[in-house]
Structure formats: structure tokens, C-alpha cells
Design a protein around this motif. Structure first.
Motif, PDB file in Angstrom:
ATOM      1  N   MET A 185       0.871  -1.188   0.000  1.00  0.00           N
ATOM      2  CA  MET A 185       0.000   0.000   0.000  1.00  0.00           C
ATOM      3  C   MET A 185       0.891   1.216   0.000  1.00  0.00           C
ATOM      4  SD  MET A 185      -2.856   1.165   2.755  1.00  0.00           S
ATOM      5  CE  MET A 185      -3.857  -0.223   2.283  1.00  0.00           C
ATOM      6  N   ASN A 186       0.480   2.164  -0.789  1.00  0.00           N
ATOM      7  CA  ASN A 186       1.239   3.402  -0.869  1.00  0.00           C
ATOM      8  C   ASN A 186       1.009   4.213   0.375  1.00  0.00           C
ATOM      9  OD1 ASN A 186       2.740   5.565  -1.613  1.00  0.00           O
ATOM     10  ND2 ASN A 186       1.526   6.105  -3.428  1.00  0.00           N
ATOM     11  N   GLU A 187       2.119   4.653   0.941  1.00  0.00           N
ATOM     12  CA  GLU A 187       2.040   5.420   2.181  1.00  0.00           C
ATOM     13  C   GLU A 187       1.397   6.764   1.958  1.00  0.00           C
ATOM     14  OE1 GLU A 187       5.900   5.662   3.797  1.00  0.00           O
ATOM     15  OE2 GLU A 187       6.035   3.528   4.310  1.00  0.00           O
ATOM     16  N   ASP A 188       1.465   7.283   0.722  1.00  0.00           N
ATOM     17  CA  ASP A 188       0.912   8.628   0.467  1.00  0.00           C
ATOM     18  C   ASP A 188      -0.610   8.616   0.285  1.00  0.00           C
ATOM     19  OD1 ASP A 188       3.428   9.627   0.595  1.00  0.00           O
ATOM     20  OD2 ASP A 188       3.777   9.449  -1.588  1.00  0.00           O
ATOM     21  N   SER A 189      -1.239   7.449   0.030  1.00  0.00           N
ATOM     22  CA  SER A 189      -2.710   7.405  -0.175  1.00  0.00           C
ATOM     23  C   SER A 189      -3.445   7.633   1.130  1.00  0.00           C
ATOM     24  CB  SER A 189      -3.101   6.048  -0.787  1.00  0.00           C
ATOM     25  OG  SER A 189      -2.751   5.015   0.106  1.00  0.00           O
ATOM     26  N   PRO A 190      -4.666   8.297   1.082  1.00  0.00           N
ATOM     27  CA  PRO A 190      -5.426   8.570   2.339  1.00  0.00           C
ATOM     28  C   PRO A 190      -5.960   7.295   2.940  1.00  0.00           C
ATOM     29  CG  PRO A 190      -6.735   9.190   0.427  1.00  0.00           C
ATOM     30  CD  PRO A 190      -5.354   8.811  -0.126  1.00  0.00           C
ATOM     31  N   ARG A 191      -5.924   7.287   4.221  1.00  0.00           N
ATOM     32  CA  ARG A 191      -6.440   6.131   4.931  1.00  0.00           C
ATOM     33  C   ARG A 191      -7.974   6.243   5.074  1.00  0.00           C
ATOM     34  NH1 ARG A 191      -2.146   5.392   9.890  1.00  0.00           N
ATOM     35  NH2 ARG A 191      -0.270   5.019   8.572  1.00  0.00           N
ATOM     36  N   PRO A 192      -8.694   5.117   4.948  1.00  0.00           N
ATOM     37  CA  PRO A 192     -10.176   5.177   5.142  1.00  0.00           C
ATOM     38  C   PRO A 192     -10.534   5.469   6.592  1.00  0.00           C
ATOM     39  CG  PRO A 192      -9.425   2.921   4.878  1.00  0.00           C
ATOM     40  CD  PRO A 192      -8.192   3.761   4.596  1.00  0.00           C
ATOM     41  N   LYS A 193     -11.703   6.181   6.723  1.00  0.00           N
ATOM     42  CA  LYS A 193     -12.158   6.531   8.076  1.00  0.00           C
ATOM     43  C   LYS A 193     -12.577   5.294   8.813  1.00  0.00           C
ATOM     44  CE  LYS A 193     -13.734  11.172   6.942  1.00  0.00           C
ATOM     45  NZ  LYS A 193     -14.861  12.097   6.967  1.00  0.00           N
ATOM     46  N   LYS A 194     -12.307   5.329  10.062  1.00  0.00           N
ATOM     47  CA  LYS A 194     -12.641   4.191  10.927  1.00  0.00           C
ATOM     48  C   LYS A 194     -14.119   4.253  11.291  1.00  0.00           C
ATOM     49  CE  LYS A 194     -11.285   1.875  15.181  1.00  0.00           C
ATOM     50  NZ  LYS A 194     -10.364   1.951  16.372  1.00  0.00           N
ATOM     51  N   GLN A 195     -14.855   3.175  10.997  1.00  0.00           N
ATOM     52  CA  GLN A 195     -16.272   3.107  11.285  1.00  0.00           C
ATOM     53  C   GLN A 195     -16.493   2.832  12.765  1.00  0.00           C
ATOM     54  OE1 GLN A 195     -18.693   3.716   9.182  1.00  0.00           O
ATOM     55  NE2 GLN A 195     -17.322   4.029   7.433  1.00  0.00           N
ATOM     56  N   ASP A 196     -17.516   3.649  13.381  1.00  0.00           N
ATOM     57  CA  ASP A 196     -17.859   3.419  14.788  1.00  0.00           C
ATOM     58  C   ASP A 196     -18.610   2.112  14.910  1.00  0.00           C
ATOM     59  OD1 ASP A 196     -16.741   5.825  15.414  1.00  0.00           O
ATOM     60  OD2 ASP A 196     -18.650   6.941  15.281  1.00  0.00           O
ATOM     61  N   GLU A 197     -18.436   1.458  16.007  1.00  0.00           N
ATOM     62  CA  GLU A 197     -19.127   0.213  16.261  1.00  0.00           C
ATOM     63  C   GLU A 197     -20.564   0.482  16.735  1.00  0.00           C
ATOM     64  OE1 GLU A 197     -16.861  -1.991  18.991  1.00  0.00           O
ATOM     65  OE2 GLU A 197     -15.155  -2.317  17.623  1.00  0.00           O
ATOM     66  N   GLY A 198     -21.521  -0.425  16.445  1.00  0.00           N
ATOM     67  CA  GLY A 198     -22.927  -0.288  16.880  1.00  0.00           C
ATOM     68  C   GLY A 198     -23.769   0.508  15.896  1.00  0.00           C
ATOM     69  N   LEU A 199     -24.980   0.830  16.346  1.00  0.00           N
ATOM     70  CA  LEU A 199     -25.940   1.555  15.496  1.00  0.00           C
ATOM     71  C   LEU A 199     -25.546   3.016  15.359  1.00  0.00           C
ATOM     72  CD1 LEU A 199     -29.289   0.078  16.854  1.00  0.00           C
ATOM     73  CD2 LEU A 199     -28.113  -0.511  14.712  1.00  0.00           C
ATOM     74  N   PRO A 200     -26.063   3.663  14.315  1.00  0.00           N
ATOM     75  CA  PRO A 200     -25.745   5.100  14.159  1.00  0.00           C
ATOM     76  C   PRO A 200     -26.328   5.919  15.333  1.00  0.00           C
ATOM     77  CG  PRO A 200     -26.582   4.178  12.113  1.00  0.00           C
ATOM     78  CD  PRO A 200     -26.764   3.111  13.165  1.00  0.00           C
ATOM     79  N   ALA A 201     -25.801   7.110  15.549  1.00  0.00           N
ATOM     80  CA  ALA A 201     -26.225   7.955  16.700  1.00  0.00           C
ATOM     81  C   ALA A 201     -27.680   8.428  16.585  1.00  0.00           C
ATOM     82  CB  ALA A 201     -25.289   9.151  16.813  1.00  0.00           C
ATOM     83  N   TYR A 202     -28.136   8.644  15.362  1.00  0.00           N
ATOM     84  CA  TYR A 202     -29.511   9.161  15.210  1.00  0.00           C
ATOM     85  C   TYR A 202     -30.567   8.150  15.614  1.00  0.00           C
ATOM     86  CZ  TYR A 202     -30.246   6.398  10.975  1.00  0.00           C
ATOM     87  OH  TYR A 202     -30.408   5.382  10.080  1.00  0.00           O
ATOM     88  N   MET A 203     -30.190   6.885  15.674  1.00  0.00           N
ATOM     89  CA  MET A 203     -31.159   5.864  16.038  1.00  0.00           C
ATOM     90  C   MET A 203     -31.646   6.034  17.481  1.00  0.00           C
ATOM     91  SD  MET A 203     -31.910   4.053  13.490  1.00  0.00           S
ATOM     92  CE  MET A 203     -32.682   2.671  14.297  1.00  0.00           C
ATOM     93  N   GLY A 204     -30.816   6.587  18.350  1.00  0.00           N
ATOM     94  CA  GLY A 204     -31.238   6.829  19.735  1.00  0.00           C
ATOM     95  C   GLY A 204     -32.355   7.867  19.816  1.00  0.00           C
ATOM     96  N   THR A 205     -32.162   8.942  19.052  1.00  0.00           N
ATOM     97  CA  THR A 205     -33.202   9.981  19.015  1.00  0.00           C
ATOM     98  C   THR A 205     -34.481   9.459  18.395  1.00  0.00           C
ATOM     99  OG1 THR A 205     -31.495  11.660  18.815  1.00  0.00           O
ATOM    100  CG2 THR A 205     -33.736  12.324  18.231  1.00  0.00           C
ATOM    101  N   PHE A 206     -34.351   8.650  17.318  1.00  0.00           N
ATOM    102  CA  PHE A 206     -35.517   8.093  16.658  1.00  0.00           C
ATOM    103  C   PHE A 206     -36.280   7.149  17.588  1.00  0.00           C
ATOM    104  CE2 PHE A 206     -37.512   4.831  14.000  1.00  0.00           C
ATOM    105  CZ  PHE A 206     -38.342   5.636  13.233  1.00  0.00           C
ATOM    106  N   ALA A 207     -35.554   6.365  18.335  1.00  0.00           N
ATOM    107  CA  ALA A 207     -36.211   5.435  19.263  1.00  0.00           C
ATOM    108  C   ALA A 207     -36.953   6.182  20.366  1.00  0.00           C
ATOM    109  CB  ALA A 207     -35.159   4.496  19.855  1.00  0.00           C
ATOM    110  N   ASP A 208     -36.321   7.253  20.838  1.00  0.00           N
ATOM    111  CA  ASP A 208     -37.007   8.057  21.863  1.00  0.00           C
ATOM    112  C   ASP A 208     -38.310   8.656  21.306  1.00  0.00           C
ATOM    113  OD1 ASP A 208     -35.036   7.505  23.628  1.00  0.00           O
ATOM    114  OD2 ASP A 208     -33.938   9.391  23.312  1.00  0.00           O
ATOM    115  N   LEU A 209     -38.252   9.123  20.068  1.00  0.00           N
ATOM    116  CA  LEU A 209     -39.440   9.703  19.452  1.00  0.00           C
ATOM    117  C   LEU A 209     -40.539   8.670  19.317  1.00  0.00           C
ATOM    118  CD1 LEU A 209     -40.874  12.051  18.077  1.00  0.00           C
ATOM    119  CD2 LEU A 209     -39.763  11.382  15.925  1.00  0.00           C
TER     120      LEU A 209
END
Length: 298
Positions: free
Chosen positions: A1-25
Motif C-alpha cells: 500500500m502506498n504510504e501517500d494514499s489517504p487512509r479510510p475513516k474508521k467506522q464506529d461500532e454499533g448503530l448510528p447515533a440518530y437511532m437513539g433519538t428516533f427510538a425516543d421519538l
């Protein structure tokens, strides 16, 4: 892998954050509808119809036979009993009235008619007295006049009574008989009033002008009642002494005018006839009020 290429963003574990607000609603909405359902009142018939329609809509073929129709005011109540419906009372006042304006006009017309008839009657009876006493009127012994609702026959002392005495002169009795004959055919109450002048009298027989005036009126009443064809209830006896002179007592001529006995025929005044008409209207109105009722419909 080329050291100069951008690294992919690290995905958070679990459900997305908006799901908490949606569940409360969603939870809040569920609680809201549950509260609405708990506040609603239960209509058993409509509930059964809704359940039946849901059975048909979702293809439910199983039939559950219920022993009784569910009742209550809330489907989430654990213990309940059927309520007793109490409709709001409706007050309805039913009343019959009379046309006051029409009745007032009728009373006014009755009053005018009674006044006209009464004036005509008094004029006719006054003329009868004048015709019967024509000679005595010309000699100045008698005066006849009409005053609204009464007829006044004024007897002068000259020729009727001796001076200071209440005994009738024998020659005057035929004149009273003429007056009697006309009074028999005349309706109304009869007042006989005696009057004197202001010269005081004090004799063993009459202590004052009061006794003299009353005694003269009494003598006239006795003479009118002697034939026995008139009711004593029609007569009223009055004695005024010198309290009601026709003219000032400042000369012998004026005093002679004030010494008199008056026979007054009292007719029913218009006010009395009007009062009777009003009383009849009040009685009719009270009878109508008796049929007025207040009905409370539930």
C-alpha cells in the motif's frame, strides 16, 4: 500500500447515533397514543364493529363467542362497572299570554262608552226632577242641578223648616212626595245632607248647629221613607252645620242661601265601572297564569 494514499475513516461500532433519538421519538408517540386511548370512552357497539372489521381485514377466520358485550369507560381499566347515563336537563318554559294592548284599548273604549251612557242617564233623570218640581223651582224653594256623577236637589229653608227648628212644615210635605216619586224610579245611592249658617244655636232641643243640620236631614229621610217603597239601605245621612257654605255668611240673604238640605243622588262613577273591567281582566289573566307550566325535559 502506498504510504501517500489517504487512509479510510474508521467506522464506529454499533448503530448510528440518530437511532437513539428516533427510538425516543417512537417511544413518546407510543405513550401519547396510549394516553389518548386511556382517556377515550368505550362505546361497546362501535368497539364490536371495529373488531369485526379488523377480523375481516386481516383474514382472521377464528370466531370467539363472547358471553357478554364488554362495557366500561376505558379499555385499560382493570376493574370497572357500567356507568349510568345522565343527560343534561333541558328547561323549556311554555307560557300563554294575552294581548295587553288589545285589552287596554278595549278598557278605554268601555270607559268612554260607560261615561257617555252615564252622562245621558244623569241628564234624563235631572230633567225628570225639573219637570216634576217646575213650580217649586220657579218659586225659589227648590234647586236641581247635575254634577258629573250625581244629581243635587237643594231644598231651601224658606217654606220647608221653621227658623231654628227641624220639623217639616206641613205644606212642604207634598213637595217631598214629588221628589220621592222621581227617586223611586232612579237608581243609585241617596245622600241627604243638612247645612246651616254660621249663627250659633244653643237651645234645649239643639245644642249646636251640628244637631240642627243632622235633625233636618233626618226629617227629610223619614218623609221619603214613609211610603215604604224605598230601601233604607240606599240612604246616607249627613250633617255639616256651617262647614260647607255655598256663599260667604256675610249678609242675611247669603245666610238664608246656606241654610238648606240637599238630596244627592249618587251614580256609580266611571272609575268604578273601569275598575270592574280591569278586575275582570285580572281575573282572566290569573286564569291563564294557572295554565302556565314549566316543563323540564330530560
Amino acid at each position: 500500500m502506498n504510504e501517500d494514499s489517504p487512509r479510510p475513516k474508521k467506522q464506529d461500532e454499533g448503530l448510528p447515533a440518530y437511532m437513539g433519538t428516533f427510538a425516543d421519538l417512537m417511544s413518546l408517540l407510543m405513550c401519547f397514543f396510549v394516553l389518548l386511548l386511556s382517556f377515550a370512552e368505550m362505546d361497546a357497539l362501535k368497539y364490536k364493529m371495529v373488531v369485526k372489521s379488523l377480523d375481516n381485514a386481516f383474514g382472521v377466520q377464528r370466531e370467539v363467542i363472547a358471553d357478554a358485550v364488554p362495557v366500561g369507560t376505558s379499555i385499560i381499566a382493570q376493574e370497572y362497572s357500567p356507568g349510568e347515563p345522565k343527560p343534561t336537563p333541558l328547561k323549556v318554559v311554555r307560557q300563554e299570554t294575552i294581548d295587553d294592548t288589545r285589552e287596554k284599548i278595549k278598557v278605554t273604549m268601555d270607559e268612554e262608552e260607560v261615561a257617555r251612557q252615564q252622562a245621558q242617564e244623569i241628564a234624563e233623570e235631572t230633567q225628570k226632577f225639573r219637570e216634576a218640581l217646575d213650580e217649586e223651582i220657579k218659586e225659589g224653594l227648590i234647586e236641581v242641578e247635575s254634577q258629573f256623577s250625581r244629581i243635587v236637589i237643594r231644598i231651601r229653608e224658606n217654606g220647608s223648616f221653621p227658623s231654628g227648628d227641624a220639623r217639616l212644615n206641613p205644606g212642604f210635605k207634598p213637595i217631598l212626595r214629588k221628589i220621592h216619586d222621581v227617586l223611586v224610579g232612579t237608581g243609585g245611592q241617596i245622600a241627604v245632607a243638612g247645612h246651616t249658617d254660621d249663627v250659633p244655636i244653643n237651645t234645649p232641643r239643639y245644642r249646636s248647629n251640628w244637631e240642627l243640620s243632622t235633625s233636618r236631614a233626618t226629617s227629610v229621610v223619614h218623609e221619603l221613607l214613609e211610603p215604604g217603597d224605598m230601601k233604607p239601605e240606599r240612604f246616607v245621612l249627613e250633617g255639616y252645620a256651617d262647614t260647607k257654605p255655598l256663599v260667604p255668611n256675610n249678609s242675611p240673604e247669603n245666610r238664608a242661601i246656606n241654610r238648606r238640605v240637599e238630596i244627592i243622588v249618587l251614580k256609580s262613577p266611571v272609575e268604578e265601572s273601569l275598575t270592574r273591567s280591569i278586575d275582570e281582566l285580572i281575573n282572566e289573566h290569573d286564569a291563564v297564569d294557572g295554565s302556565v307550566s314549566t316543563i323540564i325535559e330530560r
